[in-house]
Design an enzyme around this catalytic site. Structure first.
Site, PDB file in Angstrom:
ATOM      1  N   ILE A  17       0.856  -1.403   0.567  1.00 55.99           N
ATOM      2  CA  ILE A  17       0.053   0.249  -0.237  1.00 55.99           C
ATOM      3  C   ILE A  17       1.029   0.835   0.448  1.00 55.99           C
ATOM      4  O   ILE A  17       0.539   2.569  -0.749  1.00 55.99           O
ATOM      5  CB  ILE A  17      -0.761  -0.520   1.258  1.00 55.99           C
ATOM      6  CG1 ILE A  17      -2.401   0.797   0.597  1.00 55.99           C
ATOM      7  CG2 ILE A  17      -0.344   0.389   2.513  1.00 55.99           C
ATOM      8  CD1 ILE A  17      -3.346   0.761   1.624  1.00 55.99           C
ATOM      9  N   ASP A  40       0.897  -0.873   9.046  1.00 58.96           N
ATOM     10  CA  ASP A  40       1.409   0.070   9.940  1.00 58.96           C
ATOM     11  C   ASP A  40       2.650  -0.294  10.040  1.00 58.96           C
ATOM     12  O   ASP A  40       3.380   1.218   9.771  1.00 58.96           O
ATOM     13  CB  ASP A  40       0.561  -0.663  11.868  1.00 58.96           C
ATOM     14  CG  ASP A  40       0.111   1.179  12.219  1.00 58.96           C
ATOM     15  OD1 ASP A  40       0.988   2.790  11.698  1.00 58.96           O
ATOM     16  OD2 ASP A  40       0.415   0.792  13.301  1.00 58.96           O
ATOM     17  N   THR A 127      -7.337  -8.463   9.301  1.00 63.32           N
ATOM     18  CA  THR A 127      -6.819  -9.674   8.827  1.00 63.32           C
ATOM     19  C   THR A 127      -5.413  -9.867   9.463  1.00 63.32           C
ATOM     20  O   THR A 127      -5.027 -11.217   8.244  1.00 63.32           O
ATOM     21  CB  THR A 127      -7.878 -10.314   7.481  1.00 63.32           C
ATOM     22  OG1 THR A 127      -6.521  -9.592   6.588  1.00 63.32           O
ATOM     23  CG2 THR A 127      -9.152  -9.525   7.791  1.00 63.32           C
ATOM     24  N   TYR A 130      -4.531  -9.378  13.905  1.00 62.18           N
ATOM     25  CA  TYR A 130      -5.663  -9.666  14.460  1.00 62.18           C
ATOM     26  C   TYR A 130      -6.873 -10.175  14.311  1.00 62.18           C
ATOM     27  O   TYR A 130      -7.875 -10.869  15.473  1.00 62.18           O
ATOM     28  CB  TYR A 130      -6.409  -8.310  14.597  1.00 62.18           C
ATOM     29  CG  TYR A 130      -6.130  -7.025  15.527  1.00 62.18           C
ATOM     30  CD1 TYR A 130      -4.308  -7.192  15.980  1.00 62.18           C
ATOM     31  CD2 TYR A 130      -6.238  -5.324  15.368  1.00 62.18           C
ATOM     32  CE1 TYR A 130      -4.331  -6.004  16.888  1.00 62.18           C
ATOM     33  CE2 TYR A 130      -5.983  -4.939  15.282  1.00 62.18           C
ATOM     34  CZ  TYR A 130      -5.038  -4.547  16.752  1.00 62.18           C
ATOM     35  OH  TYR A 130      -3.746  -3.643  17.820  1.00 62.18           O
TER      36      TYR A 130
HETATM   37  N1  AR6 Z   1       0.759  -3.303   2.405  1.00 60.16           N
HETATM   38  C1  AR6 Z   1      -0.726  -4.033   2.323  1.00 60.16           C
HETATM   39  N2  AR6 Z   1      -1.529  -4.606   2.825  1.00 60.16           N
HETATM   40  C2  AR6 Z   1      -0.233  -4.975   4.262  1.00 60.16           C
HETATM   41  C3  AR6 Z   1       1.101  -4.446   4.086  1.00 60.16           C
HETATM   42  C4  AR6 Z   1       1.789  -3.689   2.404  1.00 60.16           C
HETATM   43  N3  AR6 Z   1       2.705  -2.901   2.472  1.00 60.16           N
HETATM   44  N4  AR6 Z   1       2.163  -5.472   5.346  1.00 60.16           N
HETATM   45  C5  AR6 Z   1       0.995  -6.025   5.471  1.00 60.16           C
HETATM   46  N5  AR6 Z   1      -0.076  -5.690   5.121  1.00 60.16           N
HETATM   47  P1  AR6 Z   1      -2.168  -6.646   9.991  1.00 60.16           P
HETATM   48  P2  AR6 Z   1      -4.136  -5.887  11.399  1.00 60.16           P
HETATM   49  C6  AR6 Z   1      -1.599  -6.701   4.790  1.00 60.16           C
HETATM   50  O1  AR6 Z   1      -0.948  -7.633  10.506  1.00 60.16           O
HETATM   51  O2  AR6 Z   1      -4.183  -7.444  11.664  1.00 60.16           O
HETATM   52  C7  AR6 Z   1       0.210  -3.658  13.832  1.00 60.16           C
HETATM   53  O3  AR6 Z   1       0.872  -3.722  14.972  1.00 60.16           O
HETATM   54  C8  AR6 Z   1      -1.387  -7.744   6.083  1.00 60.16           C
HETATM   55  O4  AR6 Z   1      -0.466  -9.062   5.411  1.00 60.16           O
HETATM   56  O5  AR6 Z   1      -0.601  -5.189   9.844  1.00 60.16           O
HETATM   57  O6  AR6 Z   1      -5.393  -4.864  11.564  1.00 60.16           O
HETATM   58  C9  AR6 Z   1      -1.153  -2.609  13.762  1.00 60.16           C
HETATM   59  O7  AR6 Z   1      -0.086  -1.222  15.312  1.00 60.16           O
HETATM   60  C10 AR6 Z   1      -2.853  -8.413   6.232  1.00 60.16           C
HETATM   61  O8  AR6 Z   1      -3.272  -8.588   5.078  1.00 60.16           O
HETATM   62  O9  AR6 Z   1      -2.987  -5.637  10.020  1.00 60.16           O
HETATM   63  C11 AR6 Z   1      -2.164  -3.086  14.554  1.00 60.16           C
HETATM   64  O10 AR6 Z   1      -1.089  -3.139  16.350  1.00 60.16           O
HETATM   65  C12 AR6 Z   1      -3.328  -6.748   7.113  1.00 60.16           C
HETATM   66  O11 AR6 Z   1      -2.523  -6.375   6.098  1.00 60.16           O
HETATM   67  C13 AR6 Z   1      -1.381  -4.168  14.005  1.00 60.16           C
HETATM   68  O12 AR6 Z   1      -1.166  -4.154  13.990  1.00 60.16           O
HETATM   69  C14 AR6 Z   1      -3.578  -6.880   8.375  1.00 60.16           C
HETATM   70  O13 AR6 Z   1      -2.557  -7.191   9.140  1.00 60.16           O
HETATM   71  C15 AR6 Z   1      -3.024  -4.752  13.452  1.00 60.16           C
HETATM   72  O14 AR6 Z   1      -3.339  -6.158  12.972  1.00 60.16           O
END
Ligand code: AR6
Length: 180
Positions: A17, A40, A127, A130
């Protein structure tokens, strides 16, 4: 893949992203806005240390909601805002997770439109670490986007889901095809 709802195109793309050109990009944050791993971590790295300072100044965000900041170093890539959306941790499904995930998407869409963004990019919120089940999360994400489009936002014309792996893209594609 893309589909149009009213005046708004909903588009699915595979990839990082932080590489998407949109007026606003959404990160999947925690309620303390402390930064973290996953998407994040990538957004904070790309925006630089000022992003965490801006988050500290705000202090936090309720689960199921979102806050908006400047995009700092991402501005060089044409991004004006970062929206920090806080999705729920999955606790089995009977703790209001679906409503909270809806809220994270709808508040983010509202913030993008009120800040005059014509495009916004979302990751798949909740996803990753979390653990919200993807098969349930994707239809919620797509439905919130389509519902917002149907409300004829003033500025928003493009809602992009930037999905990090083929499996997530596949499940979102099915959800977007099924959306009415
Ligand atoms: N671009 C797009 N999607 C991504 C990227 C990227 N660069 N990197 C990972 N994903 P997650 P959550 C996807 O764990 O479950 C953090 O520590 C990943 O494969 O990032 O909402 C925050 O600070 C998955 O499909 O977010 C919170 O503490 C999606 O993004 C916590 O994680 C979400 O995975 C939030 O957890």
């Amino acid at each position: 893949m893309e589909r149009r709802f009213a005046d708004v195109v909903i588009e699915l793309a595979l990839g990082d992203i932080t590489r998407v050109q949109a007026d606003a990009i959404v990160t999947a944050a925690n309620s303390g806005l402390r930064g973290g791993g996953g998407v994040d971590g990538a957004v904070h790295r790309a925006a630089g240390p000022q992003l965490l300072k801006a988050c500290r100044a705000i202090g936090g965000c309720d689960t199921g909601s979102a806050v908006i900041t400047q995009a700092y170093e991402l501005e060089e890539r044409g991004v004006a805002y970062v929206i920090h959306a806080v999705g729920p941790v999955w606790r089995g499904g009977s703790s209001g997770e679906a409503e909270l995930l809806k809220g994270a998407y709808s508040k983010s869409l509202e913030l993008a439109d009120t800040h005059e963004c014509t495009s916004v990019a979302f990751p798949s919120i909740s996803t990753g670490v979390y653990h919200f089940p993807l098969e349930q999360a994707a239809p919620i994400a797509v439905h919130e986007a389509a519902t917002f489009a149907g409300q004829r936002p003033k500025h928003l014309k493009r809602i992009i889901f930037s999905l990090f792996d083929e499996k997530t893209l596949g499940v979102f594609s099915s959800a977007l095809e099924a959306e009415r």
